[in-house]
Scaffold this motif. Structure first.
Motif, PDB file in Angstrom:
ATOM      1  N   VAL A 400       1.353  -1.033   0.284  1.00  0.00           N
ATOM      2  CA  VAL A 400       0.288   0.211   0.288  1.00  0.00           C
ATOM      3  C   VAL A 400       0.672   0.904  -0.027  1.00  0.00           C
ATOM      4  O   VAL A 400       0.220   2.547  -0.578  1.00  0.00           O
ATOM      5  N   ARG A 401       1.540   1.132   1.093  1.00  0.00           N
ATOM      6  CA  ARG A 401       3.386   2.256   0.759  1.00  0.00           C
ATOM      7  C   ARG A 401       3.766   2.908  -0.647  1.00  0.00           C
ATOM      8  O   ARG A 401       3.805   3.661  -0.885  1.00  0.00           O
ATOM      9  N   ASP A 402       3.633   1.550  -1.394  1.00  0.00           N
ATOM     10  CA  ASP A 402       4.857   1.663  -2.345  1.00  0.00           C
ATOM     11  C   ASP A 402       3.486   2.316  -3.551  1.00  0.00           C
ATOM     12  O   ASP A 402       3.594   3.275  -4.169  1.00  0.00           O
ATOM     13  N   MET A 403       2.131   1.599  -3.226  1.00  0.00           N
ATOM     14  CA  MET A 403       1.498   2.276  -4.820  1.00  0.00           C
ATOM     15  C   MET A 403       0.986   4.033  -3.901  1.00  0.00           C
ATOM     16  O   MET A 403       0.967   4.915  -4.933  1.00  0.00           O
ATOM     17  N   VAL A 404       1.142   4.292  -2.571  1.00  0.00           N
ATOM     18  CA  VAL A 404       1.080   5.701  -2.593  1.00  0.00           C
ATOM     19  C   VAL A 404       1.561   6.717  -2.817  1.00  0.00           C
ATOM     20  O   VAL A 404       1.587   7.397  -3.994  1.00  0.00           O
ATOM     21  N   GLU A 405       2.772   5.961  -2.843  1.00  0.00           N
ATOM     22  CA  GLU A 405       3.767   6.457  -3.370  1.00  0.00           C
ATOM     23  C   GLU A 405       4.581   6.726  -4.885  1.00  0.00           C
ATOM     24  O   GLU A 405       4.956   7.819  -5.075  1.00  0.00           O
ATOM     25  N   LYS A 406       3.998   5.879  -5.457  1.00  0.00           N
ATOM     26  CA  LYS A 406       3.427   5.708  -7.271  1.00  0.00           C
ATOM     27  C   LYS A 406       2.818   6.880  -7.256  1.00  0.00           C
ATOM     28  O   LYS A 406       3.208   7.648  -8.531  1.00  0.00           O
ATOM     29  N   TYR A 407       1.822   7.555  -5.814  1.00  0.00           N
ATOM     30  CA  TYR A 407       1.259   8.679  -7.060  1.00  0.00           C
ATOM     31  C   TYR A 407       1.273   9.269  -5.948  1.00  0.00           C
ATOM     32  O   TYR A 407       0.296  11.105  -6.358  1.00  0.00           O
ATOM     33  N   ALA A 408       2.586   9.488  -5.530  1.00  0.00           N
ATOM     34  CA  ALA A 408       3.260  10.442  -4.899  1.00  0.00           C
ATOM     35  C   ALA A 408       1.839  11.511  -4.278  1.00  0.00           C
ATOM     36  O   ALA A 408       2.031  12.052  -3.587  1.00  0.00           O
ATOM     37  N   GLY A 409       1.448  10.780  -3.313  1.00  0.00           N
ATOM     38  CA  GLY A 409       0.590  10.201  -1.995  1.00  0.00           C
ATOM     39  C   GLY A 409       0.987  10.868  -0.741  1.00  0.00           C
ATOM     40  O   GLY A 409       2.151   9.926  -0.305  1.00  0.00           O
ATOM     41  N   ASP A 410       0.366  10.839   0.216  1.00  0.00           N
ATOM     42  CA  ASP A 410       0.360  11.422   1.722  1.00  0.00           C
ATOM     43  C   ASP A 410       0.363   9.530   2.410  1.00  0.00           C
ATOM     44  O   ASP A 410      -1.127   9.670   1.973  1.00  0.00           O
ATOM     45  N   MET A 411       0.458   9.158   3.150  1.00  0.00           N
ATOM     46  CA  MET A 411      -0.096   8.151   4.219  1.00  0.00           C
ATOM     47  C   MET A 411       0.328   8.177   5.532  1.00  0.00           C
ATOM     48  O   MET A 411       1.524   8.067   5.523  1.00  0.00           O
ATOM     49  N   ASP A 412      -0.586   8.154   6.425  1.00  0.00           N
ATOM     50  CA  ASP A 412      -0.493   7.422   7.644  1.00  0.00           C
ATOM     51  C   ASP A 412      -0.698   6.765   8.479  1.00  0.00           C
ATOM     52  O   ASP A 412      -2.508   6.273   8.212  1.00  0.00           O
ATOM     53  N   ILE A 413      -0.769   6.818   9.473  1.00  0.00           N
ATOM     54  CA  ILE A 413      -0.787   5.055   9.886  1.00  0.00           C
ATOM     55  C   ILE A 413      -1.166   5.711  11.699  1.00  0.00           C
ATOM     56  O   ILE A 413       0.192   6.218  11.920  1.00  0.00           O
ATOM     57  N   SER A 414      -1.770   5.180  11.883  1.00  0.00           N
ATOM     58  CA  SER A 414      -2.011   5.792  13.794  1.00  0.00           C
ATOM     59  C   SER A 414      -3.102   4.484  14.573  1.00  0.00           C
ATOM     60  O   SER A 414      -3.363   3.875  14.190  1.00  0.00           O
ATOM     61  N   TYR A 415      -2.541   3.912  15.731  1.00  0.00           N
ATOM     62  CA  TYR A 415      -2.879   3.222  16.016  1.00  0.00           C
ATOM     63  C   TYR A 415      -2.869   3.443  18.018  1.00  0.00           C
ATOM     64  O   TYR A 415      -2.576   4.006  18.519  1.00  0.00           O
ATOM     65  N   THR A 416      -4.092   2.885  17.919  1.00  0.00           N
ATOM     66  CA  THR A 416      -4.474   2.879  20.169  1.00  0.00           C
ATOM     67  C   THR A 416      -4.347   0.701  20.818  1.00  0.00           C
ATOM     68  O   THR A 416      -3.638   0.985  19.995  1.00  0.00           O
ATOM     69  N   ASP A 417      -4.385   1.590  21.894  1.00  0.00           N
ATOM     70  CA  ASP A 417      -4.639   0.045  22.166  1.00  0.00           C
ATOM     71  C   ASP A 417      -5.747  -0.599  21.515  1.00  0.00           C
ATOM     72  O   ASP A 417      -5.027  -2.021  21.770  1.00  0.00           O
ATOM     73  N   ASP A 418      -6.800  -0.167  20.997  1.00  0.00           N
ATOM     74  CA  ASP A 418      -7.426  -0.779  20.651  1.00  0.00           C
ATOM     75  C   ASP A 418      -8.288  -0.395  19.032  1.00  0.00           C
ATOM     76  O   ASP A 418      -9.581  -1.273  18.854  1.00  0.00           O
ATOM     77  N   ARG A 419      -7.565   0.107  18.453  1.00  0.00           N
ATOM     78  CA  ARG A 419      -7.599   0.744  16.952  1.00  0.00           C
ATOM     79  C   ARG A 419      -6.700   0.753  16.264  1.00  0.00           C
ATOM     80  O   ARG A 419      -5.073   1.162  16.821  1.00  0.00           O
ATOM     81  N   PHE A 420      -6.892   1.012  15.375  1.00  0.00           N
ATOM     82  CA  PHE A 420      -5.909   0.734  13.688  1.00  0.00           C
ATOM     83  C   PHE A 420      -6.484   0.902  12.469  1.00  0.00           C
ATOM     84  O   PHE A 420      -7.167   1.157  12.453  1.00  0.00           O
ATOM     85  N   THR A 421      -5.761   2.910  12.602  1.00  0.00           N
ATOM     86  CA  THR A 421      -5.861   3.406  11.268  1.00  0.00           C
ATOM     87  C   THR A 421      -5.321   3.455  10.735  1.00  0.00           C
ATOM     88  O   THR A 421      -3.903   3.788  11.072  1.00  0.00           O
ATOM     89  N   VAL A 422      -5.859   3.501   9.121  1.00  0.00           N
ATOM     90  CA  VAL A 422      -4.706   3.664   7.915  1.00  0.00           C
ATOM     91  C   VAL A 422      -5.481   5.013   7.314  1.00  0.00           C
ATOM     92  O   VAL A 422      -6.505   4.674   6.795  1.00  0.00           O
ATOM     93  N   THR A 423      -4.664   6.011   6.786  1.00  0.00           N
ATOM     94  CA  THR A 423      -5.447   6.740   6.504  1.00  0.00           C
ATOM     95  C   THR A 423      -4.362   7.558   5.307  1.00  0.00           C
ATOM     96  O   THR A 423      -2.947   7.699   5.223  1.00  0.00           O
ATOM     97  N   ILE A 424      -5.078   8.137   3.953  1.00  0.00           N
ATOM     98  CA  ILE A 424      -4.425   7.740   2.318  1.00  0.00           C
ATOM     99  C   ILE A 424      -4.911   9.020   1.384  1.00  0.00           C
ATOM    100  O   ILE A 424      -6.029   9.890   2.089  1.00  0.00           O
ATOM    101  N   LEU A 425      -4.118   9.999   1.048  1.00  0.00           N
ATOM    102  CA  LEU A 425      -4.630  10.941   0.927  1.00  0.00           C
ATOM    103  C   LEU A 425      -3.804  11.860  -0.103  1.00  0.00           C
ATOM    104  O   LEU A 425      -2.633  11.348  -0.515  1.00  0.00           O
ATOM    105  N   ILE A 426      -4.309  11.026  -1.855  1.00  0.00           N
ATOM    106  CA  ILE A 426      -3.467  11.329  -3.110  1.00  0.00           C
ATOM    107  C   ILE A 426      -4.050  12.563  -4.236  1.00  0.00           C
ATOM    108  O   ILE A 426      -5.562  12.557  -3.938  1.00  0.00           O
ATOM    109  N   GLY A 427      -3.231  13.289  -4.337  1.00  0.00           N
ATOM    110  CA  GLY A 427      -4.116  14.409  -4.863  1.00  0.00           C
ATOM    111  C   GLY A 427      -3.510  14.841  -6.283  1.00  0.00           C
ATOM    112  O   GLY A 427      -2.807  13.722  -7.039  1.00  0.00           O
ATOM    113  N   ASN A 428      -3.499  15.430  -7.052  1.00  0.00           N
ATOM    114  CA  ASN A 428      -4.121  16.128  -8.756  1.00  0.00           C
ATOM    115  C   ASN A 428      -4.145  14.719 -10.219  1.00  0.00           C
ATOM    116  O   ASN A 428      -3.494  14.112 -10.448  1.00  0.00           O
ATOM    117  N   LEU A 429      -4.939  13.964  -8.968  1.00  0.00           N
ATOM    118  CA  LEU A 429      -5.466  12.770 -10.422  1.00  0.00           C
ATOM    119  C   LEU A 429      -6.692  13.881 -11.024  1.00  0.00           C
ATOM    120  O   LEU A 429      -7.462  14.201 -11.046  1.00  0.00           O
TER     121      LEU A 429
END
Length: 429
Positions: A400-429
């Motif tokens: 997933v990270r490679d795919m996001v970098e391929k399109y020059a996007g941003d990827m953020d991974i955050s997590y707590t003790d009971d939650r895991f979140t992946v957020t992606i933003l790709i612009g200029n499409l």
């Protein structure tokens, strides 16, 4: 012809010859990487820099700017082209051995011919030197012709495959440089087989990138076809169920009517509930993209089978900037990881997945969040898989990270003790 006229002619021939094969070199680089800008001034700047970067020479006991030109070549690729650092560095490692081997061959062939007849006139020397420059033009033309068929899908390569190709090309280049440097000047022609071997190795690496990229893409397309096949099989089963119920509808209505006539409302309600259960279909329309919809249906049904509460909010109609393979890789990898994390939670009431994807005004946003109970292990800024065989697992997030970098996007991974979140933003499409 005066010496000044000869000098001017030599300069003109060298300039035109260099510009010609530099054009093919630039076209080759564009097959690998995407320029940061398509503006004319940016392209002109690139052509002004390239001639000075395409002249590294190696002679016995002398390396004329070889290392310096290599470093400048890397900087040039980092500034002029987009992509990950590894991709741009790898392109330099693959192309540079071709440069040094061709330059040595053409230059030394001219030197050997001159050494056989050192009394040749200045005009003859000019012609000879010009021919050595022009010999590179058909060579670079052939390289470009072959490579444009080999590397259209090279951006699908994984980090490990790039590293393998880099090792092959770099080993060949180091061997060539060492062999030439320690060869006697009067027998430099003995390095020709090493130059040819280095050239063929780099060309083989180009072909290998194409073969591996096509294989990766074919595997991903095959996976997408399986999702589609599963989707259409379920759709056909649903249609058969609907046709069967429609055929028996008169009988069903008669049974319900008899319950109502006998004032057995509980019986009618129970029968109607059973009939509604048969009418339930497994396929849902999440978006208009049939391939992505097939993937989402497959993962959604898997989640329901594992008693995972899912919420999907997909609004990507009109999204054309991301190819279907990249989209399917994104959805399937993140959903697989989310489902696996939820399966480890003993209390099924706490199994939850929330997926939101939206495309609006040239921007694609993606967020997937899932409940979890397992701890997260991070090593060198990479998530470490908990599975036993780490050689075949743990690539989901990296893909997933490679795919996001391929399109020059941003990827953020955050997590707590009971939650895991992946957020992606790709612009200029």
């Amino acid at each position: 012809m005066t010496s000044q006229s000869i000098s001017q002619l030599e300069y003109l021939c060298n300039f035109t010859g260099t510009c010609t094969y530099v054009i093919f070199l630039f076209l080759l680089l564009r097959k690998f990487l995407t320029p940061r800008s398509n503006k004319k001034w940016f392209t002109l700047l690139s052509f002004l820099i390239l001639p000075s970067l395409s002249q590294p020479y190696i002679y016995p006991e002398e390396m004329t700017g070889t290392v310096g030109v290599l470093l400048l070549f890397i900087v040039y690729l980092l500034i002029i082209f987009k992509g990950t650092f590894l991709e741009r560095l790898s392109v330099c490692i693959v192309i540079y051995p071709i440069l040094i081997s061709l330059n040595f061959l053409t230059e030394n062939i001219g030197y050997q011919l001159w050494d056989l007849n050192q009394d040749m006139s200045l005009t003859a020397q000019t012609v000879l030197h010009t021919l050595t420059i022009y010999l590179r033009i058909p060579a670079w033309y052939l390289i470009w012709r072959m490579s444009r068929k080999w590397i259209p899908h090279v951006r699908e390569l994984t980090v490990r495959m790039w590293l393998v190709i880099d090792i092959i090309s770099l080993s060949s280049a180091v061997g060539l440089i060492t062999f030439i440097y320690y060869s006697p000047m009067d027998r430099a022609y003995t390095s020709y087989p090493a130059c040819i071997a280095c050239f063929l190795t780099s060309m083989g690496a180009l072909y290998l990138t194409s073969y591996v990229a096509k294989t990766i893409k074919s595997n991903m397309e095959m996976q997408n076809l399986k999702y589609q096949q599963s989707y259409y099989e379920e759709l056909e089963e649903n249609q058969k169920t609907v046709r069967k119920i429609r055929h028996d509808m008169k009988n069903h209505l008669s049974v319900i009517y008899s319950f109502i006539q006998n004032r057995d409302f509980d019986g009618a309600a129970k029968y109607f509930q059973e009939l509604s259960g048969e009418l339930t279909v497994n396929n849902r329309i999440f978006c208009k993209n049939s391939i992505v919809n097939a993937v989402l249906n497959s993962k959604y049904n898997t989640a329901l089978e594992n008693k995972i509460d899912c919420f999907f909010n997909i609004s990507i109609d009109g999204l054309l900037g991301l190819d279907d393979i990249s989209l399917c890789s994104l959805f399937s990898n993140t959903l697989d990881n989310a489902i696996e994390a939820c399966e480890k939670i003993q209390d099924t009431s706490k199994r939850q997945i929330s997926l939101k994807a939206r495309y609006d005004k040239g921007y694609f946003s993606y967020e997937i969040s899932n409940s979890k109970r397992n701890s997260i292990t991070v090593k060198k800024n990479h998530l470490v898989t908990e599975k036993t065989d780490k050689t075949i697992h743990g690539f989901g997030v990296q893909n997933v990270r490679d795919m996001v970098e391929k399109y020059a996007g941003d990827m953020d991974i955050s997590y707590t003790d009971d939650r895991f979140t992946v957020t992606i933003l790709i612009g200029n499409l």
